[in-house]
Every structure is written in C-alpha cells, then in structure tokens.
Design a protein around this motif. Structure first.
Motif, PDB file in Angstrom:
ATOM      1  N   THR A 256      17.793  18.720  29.407  1.00  0.00           N
ATOM      2  CA  THR A 256      19.045  18.862  30.155  1.00  0.00           C
ATOM      3  C   THR A 256      19.816  17.542  30.162  1.00  0.00           C
ATOM      4  O   THR A 256      19.252  16.471  29.915  1.00  0.00           O
ATOM      5  CB  THR A 256      18.758  19.278  31.605  1.00  0.00           C
ATOM      6  N   ARG A 257      21.091  17.642  30.470  1.00  0.00           N
ATOM      7  CA  ARG A 257      21.912  16.439  30.580  1.00  0.00           C
ATOM      8  C   ARG A 257      21.377  15.503  31.671  1.00  0.00           C
ATOM      9  O   ARG A 257      21.345  14.288  31.508  1.00  0.00           O
ATOM     10  CB  ARG A 257      23.358  16.828  30.894  1.00  0.00           C
ATOM     11  N   GLU A 258      20.910  16.100  32.788  1.00  0.00           N
ATOM     12  CA  GLU A 258      20.392  15.295  33.897  1.00  0.00           C
ATOM     13  C   GLU A 258      19.139  14.528  33.493  1.00  0.00           C
ATOM     14  O   GLU A 258      18.962  13.365  33.874  1.00  0.00           O
ATOM     15  CB  GLU A 258      20.092  16.194  35.104  1.00  0.00           C
ATOM     16  N   PHE A 259      18.297  15.171  32.698  1.00  0.00           N
ATOM     17  CA  PHE A 259      17.072  14.488  32.257  1.00  0.00           C
ATOM     18  C   PHE A 259      17.412  13.335  31.322  1.00  0.00           C
ATOM     19  O   PHE A 259      16.849  12.237  31.434  1.00  0.00           O
ATOM     20  CB  PHE A 259      16.138  15.480  31.558  1.00  0.00           C
ATOM     21  N   TRP A 260      18.354  13.575  30.411  1.00  0.00           N
ATOM     22  CA  TRP A 260      18.728  12.517  29.479  1.00  0.00           C
ATOM     23  C   TRP A 260      19.371  11.338  30.215  1.00  0.00           C
ATOM     24  O   TRP A 260      19.083  10.171  29.919  1.00  0.00           O
ATOM     25  CB  TRP A 260      19.673  13.039  28.413  1.00  0.00           C
ATOM     26  N   ASN A 261      20.224  11.619  31.180  1.00  0.00           N
ATOM     27  CA  ASN A 261      20.850  10.544  31.954  1.00  0.00           C
ATOM     28  C   ASN A 261      19.801   9.723  32.706  1.00  0.00           C
ATOM     29  O   ASN A 261      19.956   8.513  32.901  1.00  0.00           O
ATOM     30  CB  ASN A 261      21.863  11.122  32.941  1.00  0.00           C
ATOM     31  N   LEU A 262      18.730  10.400  33.138  1.00  0.00           N
ATOM     32  CA  LEU A 262      17.654   9.712  33.854  1.00  0.00           C
ATOM     33  C   LEU A 262      16.919   8.728  32.943  1.00  0.00           C
ATOM     34  O   LEU A 262      16.663   7.581  33.332  1.00  0.00           O
ATOM     35  CB  LEU A 262      16.660  10.737  34.420  1.00  0.00           C
ATOM     36  N   ILE A 263      16.593   9.156  31.719  1.00  0.00           N
ATOM     37  CA  ILE A 263      15.786   8.300  30.845  1.00  0.00           C
ATOM     38  C   ILE A 263      16.631   7.380  29.976  1.00  0.00           C
ATOM     39  O   ILE A 263      16.117   6.399  29.434  1.00  0.00           O
ATOM     40  CB  ILE A 263      14.842   9.146  29.956  1.00  0.00           C
ATOM     41  N   ALA A 264      17.909   7.683  29.822  1.00  0.00           N
ATOM     42  CA  ALA A 264      18.773   6.862  28.953  1.00  0.00           C
ATOM     43  C   ALA A 264      19.006   5.476  29.531  1.00  0.00           C
ATOM     44  O   ALA A 264      19.493   4.577  28.826  1.00  0.00           O
ATOM     45  CB  ALA A 264      20.103   7.567  28.715  1.00  0.00           C
ATOM     46  N   THR A 265      18.678   5.288  30.805  1.00  0.00           N
ATOM     47  CA  THR A 265      18.860   3.974  31.432  1.00  0.00           C
ATOM     48  C   THR A 265      17.723   3.015  31.090  1.00  0.00           C
ATOM     49  O   THR A 265      17.692   1.890  31.599  1.00  0.00           O
ATOM     50  CB  THR A 265      18.933   4.125  32.957  1.00  0.00           C
ATOM     51  N   ALA A 266      16.789   3.456  30.236  1.00  0.00           N
ATOM     52  CA  ALA A 266      15.675   2.587  29.837  1.00  0.00           C
ATOM     53  C   ALA A 266      16.208   1.385  29.057  1.00  0.00           C
ATOM     54  O   ALA A 266      17.328   1.410  28.524  1.00  0.00           O
ATOM     55  CB  ALA A 266      14.684   3.374  28.971  1.00  0.00           C
ATOM     56  N   PRO A 267      15.426   0.307  28.962  1.00  0.00           N
ATOM     57  CA  PRO A 267      15.863  -0.883  28.213  1.00  0.00           C
ATOM     58  C   PRO A 267      16.228  -0.541  26.767  1.00  0.00           C
ATOM     59  O   PRO A 267      15.717   0.428  26.208  1.00  0.00           O
ATOM     60  CB  PRO A 267      14.624  -1.784  28.264  1.00  0.00           C
ATOM     61  N   PRO A 268      17.114  -1.339  26.144  1.00  0.00           N
ATOM     62  CA  PRO A 268      17.550  -1.053  24.772  1.00  0.00           C
ATOM     63  C   PRO A 268      16.389  -0.976  23.769  1.00  0.00           C
ATOM     64  O   PRO A 268      16.415  -0.150  22.863  1.00  0.00           O
ATOM     65  CB  PRO A 268      18.484  -2.233  24.449  1.00  0.00           C
ATOM     66  N   ASN A 269      15.395  -1.847  23.905  1.00  0.00           N
ATOM     67  CA  ASN A 269      14.259  -1.835  22.988  1.00  0.00           C
ATOM     68  C   ASN A 269      13.226  -0.822  23.496  1.00  0.00           C
ATOM     69  O   ASN A 269      12.157  -1.173  23.958  1.00  0.00           O
ATOM     70  CB  ASN A 269      13.616  -3.219  22.874  1.00  0.00           C
ATOM     71  N   ARG A 270      13.570   0.439  23.415  1.00  0.00           N
ATOM     72  CA  ARG A 270      12.733   1.491  23.969  1.00  0.00           C
ATOM     73  C   ARG A 270      11.412   1.576  23.221  1.00  0.00           C
ATOM     74  O   ARG A 270      11.368   1.876  22.032  1.00  0.00           O
ATOM     75  CB  ARG A 270      13.477   2.830  23.905  1.00  0.00           C
ATOM     76  N   ARG A 271      10.331   1.344  23.955  1.00  0.00           N
ATOM     77  CA  ARG A 271       8.988   1.375  23.377  1.00  0.00           C
ATOM     78  C   ARG A 271       8.041   2.007  24.377  1.00  0.00           C
ATOM     79  O   ARG A 271       8.259   1.973  25.590  1.00  0.00           O
ATOM     80  CB  ARG A 271       8.499  -0.051  23.052  1.00  0.00           C
ATOM     81  N   GLY A 272       6.953   2.590  23.865  1.00  0.00           N
ATOM     82  CA  GLY A 272       5.901   3.091  24.733  1.00  0.00           C
ATOM     83  C   GLY A 272       6.280   4.356  25.488  1.00  0.00           C
ATOM     84  O   GLY A 272       7.128   5.140  25.049  1.00  0.00           O
ATOM     85  N   TYR A 273       5.649   4.541  26.637  1.00  0.00           N
ATOM     86  CA  TYR A 273       5.849   5.759  27.414  1.00  0.00           C
ATOM     87  C   TYR A 273       7.238   5.770  28.074  1.00  0.00           C
ATOM     88  O   TYR A 273       7.720   4.747  28.551  1.00  0.00           O
ATOM     89  CB  TYR A 273       4.777   5.889  28.497  1.00  0.00           C
ATOM     90  N   VAL A 274       7.825   6.965  28.132  1.00  0.00           N
ATOM     91  CA  VAL A 274       9.114   7.123  28.794  1.00  0.00           C
ATOM     92  C   VAL A 274       8.939   6.971  30.309  1.00  0.00           C
ATOM     93  O   VAL A 274       9.806   6.438  30.995  1.00  0.00           O
ATOM     94  CB  VAL A 274       9.730   8.498  28.449  1.00  0.00           C
TER      95      VAL A 274
END
Length: 368
Positions: A256-274
């Motif tokens: 969902t859009r809400e889920f993506w907005n939640l995890i998209a705030t992760a650091p730019p160098n996305r690594r490891g577990y979400v």
C-alpha cells in the motif's frame, strides 16, 4: 528378568538421577558430544536394566533398522528431510518432537505406535493444550513417520484419528479497530520503554502491510534475500522467493501507499532488514516478536475474543485487520490473491463478511 551382557563395542551408558522425574540415560558419542534419553523408570534398578538394553542397542544399532533409537531417527530426519521443509514446518517439528519426548519418552522409533500416540494425546490434554494444537502436533509426527516408512525404517504408519477441527465461526478473535490501533501505539512505551520507536514502527508495518509476522520480520532491502523490496517496477513490490513464505512459490506482493511511505524514510544506503528488531543473535526470533506484540496488546487492554478474554495479538493487529479494511476495496478473488490464500474458502471463512452485509443491506433498504 536377568540383566543381559553389556554391549562391548558401544559407548558406556550412565544412569543419571533426577528429582521428581524418571532416571536419565547418558552416554558419550564417538565425536565427543554427550547425548541423553529418559529411561522412563523411577526405580534405579529398572533404569540400570534400561541402560544395559541401550548399550546393546548402541553397539549394534543399524541406521536402517526399525529398532533405530528415537534420538538417532530424529537426528537423521532433521538432517535428511527437514531442510526440504519451510521454516514454519521446521519449528512445528521441533515443538512436536520435544513434547513427545517430554511426555511419553520413546526410546526407539518403533515405540512411536498407535498406543503411544494415544497416550501422547491424553498427556497433552492433561497439560491443557487446545485441540487444534494437539491436532497440529500429531499431524507433524505422522508426517515424520510417513517419511520413515518411505525410506523403509518402518513398515507402516500408525493409523491415528486426528482430533476434529472445531466447528462454528473461525474468526472469533476479531480484527482491531482504528481507535484500538492508536491506543496500542500509545501503549508501546509502557511495555518497551528503551526501544519504543522500533516497536511502534514494526506495529505500523503490520497494520499497513498485511504481512505475516515472520514475513515482516525477515523483509529485507537486500535483493538476494528471500523477502525483499523491489523498486524496479511501476509501483514498489515485495519479491518473495519460494523458500521464504508459506505458499512455497516465487511471486510478487503489492504494498500500500501507506506502507511504502512508512519504509521509504529509511536511510539512503538501504541495507539489511527493513524492520530491524535486534535479538541476542541477530534479528529477534519470530516467537519472541509475537510475545512482545501480545504483551503490548494486553497492556493496551484491547480484547479481541470476549469469550476467552484474549487480548490483541499480532494477527489481530496486522494481517486480520488489514484484510478486513481491504475488503472495502477488493473483490473476493483479488482479496484472495493479495492474502496469498490457496483456497477462497480461507478468505471467506476468516476475513470476509461482505455476503452478510449485502444481505442485511437488502433487507434494511427494502421498501416497507
């Protein structure tokens, strides 16, 4: 009964006394590791006889014999068959086998017959386990015995009648409401004061994704992971390898859009577990995650099963609530595909109330 001569070519078996439980039988293997079985005996002399029998078996034990020790069968099953099964099946096997050993303590594979499984069932009921749990453990053990039959360790699989599934309504534990969800989020800090934000974010992930707890726990930014975020399409997707989830086939899961907005705030160098949930050895185990979420639901006082007095679990907060909300947007086939249910009956039986609502609407809106 005369005590038979000890096995001369095998390890020496020692009788180990315990308080309030049968004597143990302990021996050292050729690789230096120590193994132990319950003798099932509360008198030392009987335990010593069992030790003699065990020494002879260890000296003569054939890995392809029906007299194969249960412990050695378990070891072989876990080496040869278990790697082919899902993580959930592995966990179910370990739990079922541990219960079997604690309650009826089989010595040999051939001991696990219809009579022993009947006693096993009775012991589990004495311990207060639910019929569904007993059914699950029996089915898991029978599957292992089926494999033993396939590889000629036993001639036949015991014919055991599994406890009947409970009839009636399946969805007694209801999904939580939006107000209850907010209340649960506000309660997190009371249960997890030192990492409240980590758990608040995980609960939000459950609410907005509809993933199972272990799926969300293992979701990764790494492309090679069994469950990973894939942003190479028009919309973000979750790439699921066959080995990583329940349906056992490669597929993509929308988000969902809400889920993506939640995890998209992760650091730019996305690594490891979400959703990192640090445990003693890497990511926290799924059983511990379920326990923590249940503690938060209990602290929030959100009761989802008034008959049994149960409070909100991870399933009530996440998958069940999510699919109930999606019911307003998707058709039954679409909802089934999103939930990855093999049968539409599962979707209808557990989550879908649209038929009743539509019938009610016809009655309530009909001209008087």
């Amino acid at each position: 009964m005369a005590i038979r001569e000890r096995g001369s070519n095998g390890p020496r078996v020692r009788v180990v006394p315990y308080k309030n439980r049968p004597y143990g039988l302990r021996w050292r293997r050729a690789d230096g590791s120590t193994r132990e079985l319950s003798s099932g005996c509360k008198r030392r002399r009987d335990a010593e006889r069992a030790a003699v029998e065990l020494e002879i078996d260890l000296a003569q034990n054939d890995p392809d014999s029906p007299r194969l020790l249960w412990s050695l069968f378990r070891e072989r099953y876990e080496q040869e068959k278990l790697p082919q099964l899902s993580r959930k099946s592995e966990s179910q096997w370990v739990t079922a086998a541990n219960w079997l050993e604690r309650t009826v303590a089989p010595t040999r594979l051939s001991d696990v017959n219809k009579s022993m499984l009947s006693r096993f069932t009775a012991k589990l009921r004495e311990r207060g386990l639910s019929e569904s749990s007993i059914r699950s453990y029996l089915a898991t053990l029978l599957a292992a015995l089926g494999w033993a039959c396939d590889v000629d360790l036993i001639e036949t699989v015991p014919r055991v009648r599994l406890p009947r599934k409970a009839g009636g309504q399946k969805m007694r534990s209801r999904p939580i409401t939006s107000e209850e969800y907010e209340r649960i989020l506000m309660t997190v800090a009371k249960v997890r004061p030192h990492d409240a934000e980590v758990w608040r974010r995980f609960l939000q992930g459950l609410w907005h994704s509809g993933l199972r707890v272990d799926e969300l726990r293992r979701l990764s930014w790494e492309p090679a992971a069994e469950l990973s975020i894939d942003t190479s399409h028009e919309f973000p997707l979750i790439r699921m390898l066959a080995s990583g989830h329940k349906s056992r086939r490669d597929e993509f899961q929308p988000v969902t859009r809400e889920f993506w907005n939640l995890i998209a705030t992760a650091p730019p160098n996305r690594r490891g577990y979400v959703f990192p949930l640090p445990g003693r050895k890497g990511q926290m185990r799924p059983s511990n995650v379920v326990r923590v979420v249940s503690e938060i639901g209990k602290a929030a006082g959100v009761i989802t099963d008034p008959v049994k007095g149960k409070t909100a679990t991870s399933h009530d907060i996440g998958r069940r609530a999510f699919l109930t909300r999606m019911d307003q947007l998707l058709t039954i086939p679409e909802l089934q595909k999103w939930a990855r249910h093999a049968s539409p009956d599962t979707t209808m039986g557990y989550y879908h109330h649209r038929t009743a609502v539509e019938l009610g609407r016809k009655v309530w809106t009909a001209p008087s």
